[in-house]
Design a protein around this motif. Structure first.
Motif, short mmCIF file in Angstrom:
data_model
loop_
_atom_site.label_atom_id
_atom_site.label_comp_id
_atom_site.label_asym_id
_atom_site.label_seq_id
_atom_site.Cartn_x
_atom_site.Cartn_y
_atom_site.Cartn_z
N PHE A 1 -59.38 -25.44 19.80
CA PHE A 1 -58.34 -26.44 19.54
C PHE A 1 -57.67 -26.87 20.84
CE2 PHE A 1 -58.82 -23.57 15.97
CZ PHE A 1 -59.00 -24.45 14.90
N LEU A 2 -57.65 -28.18 21.09
CA LEU A 2 -56.94 -28.75 22.23
C LEU A 2 -55.53 -29.10 21.76
CD1 LEU A 2 -59.67 -31.16 23.68
CD2 LEU A 2 -59.26 -28.75 24.24
N LYS A 3 -54.54 -28.40 22.29
CA LYS A 3 -53.17 -28.55 21.81
C LYS A 3 -52.32 -29.49 22.66
CE LYS A 3 -53.22 -25.82 18.21
NZ LYS A 3 -52.89 -26.30 16.86
N GLY A 4 -52.89 -30.07 23.72
CA GLY A 4 -52.12 -30.98 24.55
C GLY A 4 -51.21 -30.24 25.52
N GLN B 1 -63.33 -32.79 23.89
CA GLN B 1 -63.36 -32.87 22.43
C GLN B 1 -64.78 -33.17 21.94
OE1 GLN B 1 -60.50 -32.24 20.41
NE2 GLN B 1 -62.21 -32.00 19.00
N LYS B 2 -65.51 -33.98 22.68
CA LYS B 2 -66.90 -34.26 22.33
C LYS B 2 -67.77 -33.01 22.46
CE LYS B 2 -66.76 -39.17 23.65
NZ LYS B 2 -67.26 -40.19 24.63
N ILE B 3 -67.51 -32.22 23.49
CA ILE B 3 -68.27 -30.97 23.67
C ILE B 3 -68.00 -30.02 22.51
CG2 ILE B 3 -68.56 -28.94 25.13
CD1 ILE B 3 -67.90 -30.70 27.55
N ILE B 4 -66.75 -29.94 22.10
CA ILE B 4 -66.38 -29.09 20.97
C ILE B 4 -67.14 -29.51 19.72
CG2 ILE B 4 -64.48 -28.51 19.39
CD1 ILE B 4 -62.60 -28.73 21.87
N LEU C 1 -65.64 -22.37 28.96
CA LEU C 1 -64.98 -21.58 27.92
C LEU C 1 -65.42 -22.04 26.54
CD1 LEU C 1 -62.95 -19.54 26.85
CD2 LEU C 1 -61.13 -21.21 27.28
N ILE C 2 -65.55 -23.34 26.37
CA ILE C 2 -66.04 -23.86 25.09
C ILE C 2 -67.47 -23.38 24.86
CG2 ILE C 2 -66.59 -25.97 23.80
CD1 ILE C 2 -64.32 -27.35 25.43
N GLY C 3 -68.29 -23.41 25.92
CA GLY C 3 -69.65 -22.91 25.80
C GLY C 3 -69.68 -21.43 25.45
N ALA C 4 -68.74 -20.67 26.00
CA ALA C 4 -68.67 -19.24 25.69
C ALA C 4 -68.34 -19.02 24.21
CB ALA C 4 -67.62 -18.57 26.57
N MET C 5 -67.49 -19.87 23.67
CA MET C 5 -67.12 -19.74 22.26
C MET C 5 -68.32 -19.97 21.34
SD MET C 5 -64.12 -18.74 21.43
CE MET C 5 -64.11 -19.29 19.72
N SER C 6 -69.28 -20.80 21.77
CA SER C 6 -70.46 -21.02 20.95
C SER C 6 -71.30 -19.75 20.82
CB SER C 6 -71.31 -22.16 21.54
OG SER C 6 -71.93 -21.76 22.76
N LYS C 7 -71.22 -18.88 21.83
CA LYS C 7 -71.92 -17.59 21.76
C LYS C 7 -71.09 -16.56 21.02
CE LYS C 7 -74.04 -13.88 24.47
NZ LYS C 7 -74.44 -13.36 25.79
#
Length: 389
Positions: free
Chosen positions: A276-279, A263-266, A234-240
């Motif tokens: 955003f990682l909200k816990g 978080q490092k990937i972000i 999903l994080i990778g999808a956001m980069s596109k």
């Protein structure tokens, strides 16, 4: 009336809690024995966030507990290794029998949630006390554990064959049960949503309460931060997605061992202002998060069912989910959501972009979700109880 139910569970929260509460009116007493890990209970006082989702604080939610439901946590020391987990069955059984004797607990029916280790305890108690036994075979305990090796196969098969009734959450589990040649009766009864908690709310009000921006598209994912939940895709999808739209952010609610890695990937994608990682959040707060989003995303690599996507639809939200085993059974029309290939950021991004431009029929989604209302599902569970008590 005049009957008592004994429940062996790994938690009294979320879907396990709802299922227990809604059948409690059939019994004078419902005694719920919740397994906890002694090492986790010690570790939760440290700063390591890994322990929190597995601690009793998360496993036991006493909010809205019926008066006739009694909760008994049992703390068992075990290591999260294959051997440690295999040995857990006998440890769990010993602690439950000790608790039953110390508290003089009587019961006319046993219901275990998950085949291991709660199901093992239920099976052994059935043999000793001669009372009917129901087991919920939910997810990894069916599609993973029994196929790891012969020892696991023997353990899980024993539990399932001892049960008077097996309840499984989706049709996606049936092929795995067939591979085990199970002869006990099997019923497909899904997890559901509680309509007093999950219903449409004003999107702007919930965003204000959660401190989220009001004039932007919000993607939401909810789930523990583990590899199988697929958040990195999903994080990778956001980069596109950011290449095509500048009005979309992604919010991920959940805790787990991959928090630092995600978080490092972000940061590596330069998405710190978009993802955003909200816990982790208590279950009773999840409806606000669901009502704050435009699209709910379930990027899991594998799901037996995926209750949270039903909860999202109960709030009127379309779901973008992977073909993970469980979602294909729920997202059976493009009126309610879109299915994508698992482990594929490109496909996920493409489908999210399509979904953002689509005009969704909120009322159609709400109407479809109604079949997963816990009040309706509880009727099916009660009918099983009636047959075997």
């Amino acid at each position: 009336m005049g009957k008592s139910l004994l429940v062996c569970a790994h938690s009294y929260s979320n879907f396990q809690k709802e299922a227990i509460n809604l059948v409690s009116d059939m019994f004078d007493f419902v005694n719920v024995i919740v397994r906890t890990n002694t090492f986790v209970e010690i570790g939760k006082h440290s700063r390591m966030k890994y322990f929190k989702p597995y601690s009793s604080d998360y496993k036991i939610d006493l909010k809205d507990k019926p008066q006739n439901v009694n909760i008994y946590p049992v703390s068992i020391p075990y290591l999260p290794t294959d051997r440690g987990y295999k040995l857990l069955g006998e440890k769990h059984l010993y602690r439950v029998k000790k608790l039953i004797n110390e508290n003089n607990i009587n019961f006319d029916l046993i219901h275990s949630h998950f085949t291991w280790s709660a199901g093992y305890v239920g099976a052994k108690l059935k043999e000793e006390y001669g009372v009917p036994f129901v087991v919920n075979a939910r997810g990894y305990d069916i599609y993973s554990l029994p196929f790891k090796d012969d020892e696991w196969r023997s353990k899980i098969t024993y539990v399932l064959e001892t049960a008077d009734q097996i309840i499984t959450t989706s049709e996606s589990n049936l092929p795995y049960l067939k591979k085990l040649y199970i002869t006990s009766p099997i019923h497909v009864i899904p997890n559901g949503f509680r309509d007093q908690l999950f219903y449409p709310r004003d999107i702007q009000r919930t965003r204000i309460e959660l401190g989220l921006p009001s004039s932007i598209k919000i993607l939401l994912a909810i789930g523990s931060l583990r590899e199988i939940k697929g958040h990195k895709y999903l994080i990778g999808a956001m980069s596109k997605i950011k290449q095509f739209r500048d009005d979309v952010i992604c919010v991920i609610v959940g805790e787990g061992e991959l928090q630092n890695e995600l978080q490092k990937i972000i940061l590596s994608y330069g998405l710190q202002d978009l993802v955003f990682l909200k816990g982790g959040k208590p279950h009773h707060q999840i409806p606000d998060w669901l009502n704050s989003c435009d699209l709910f995303i379930l990027p899991s690599l594998q799901e037996s069912y995926g209750t949270v996507q039903v909860e999202a639809m109960a709030c009127g939200k379309p779901v973008i989910a992977t073909k993970n085993g469980g979602s294909e059974w729920i997202i059976n029309s493009d009126k309610y959501g879109i299915l994508v290939e698992p482990s594929n950021s490109e496909d996920l991004a493409d489908k999210i972009l399509v979904a953002l431009d689509k005009e969704w029929d909120k009322e159609a989604i709400l109407k479809y979700a109604e079949q997963f209302n816990w009040n309706k599902i509880a009727v099916d569970i009660k009918s099983i109880y009636d047959k075997i008590i």
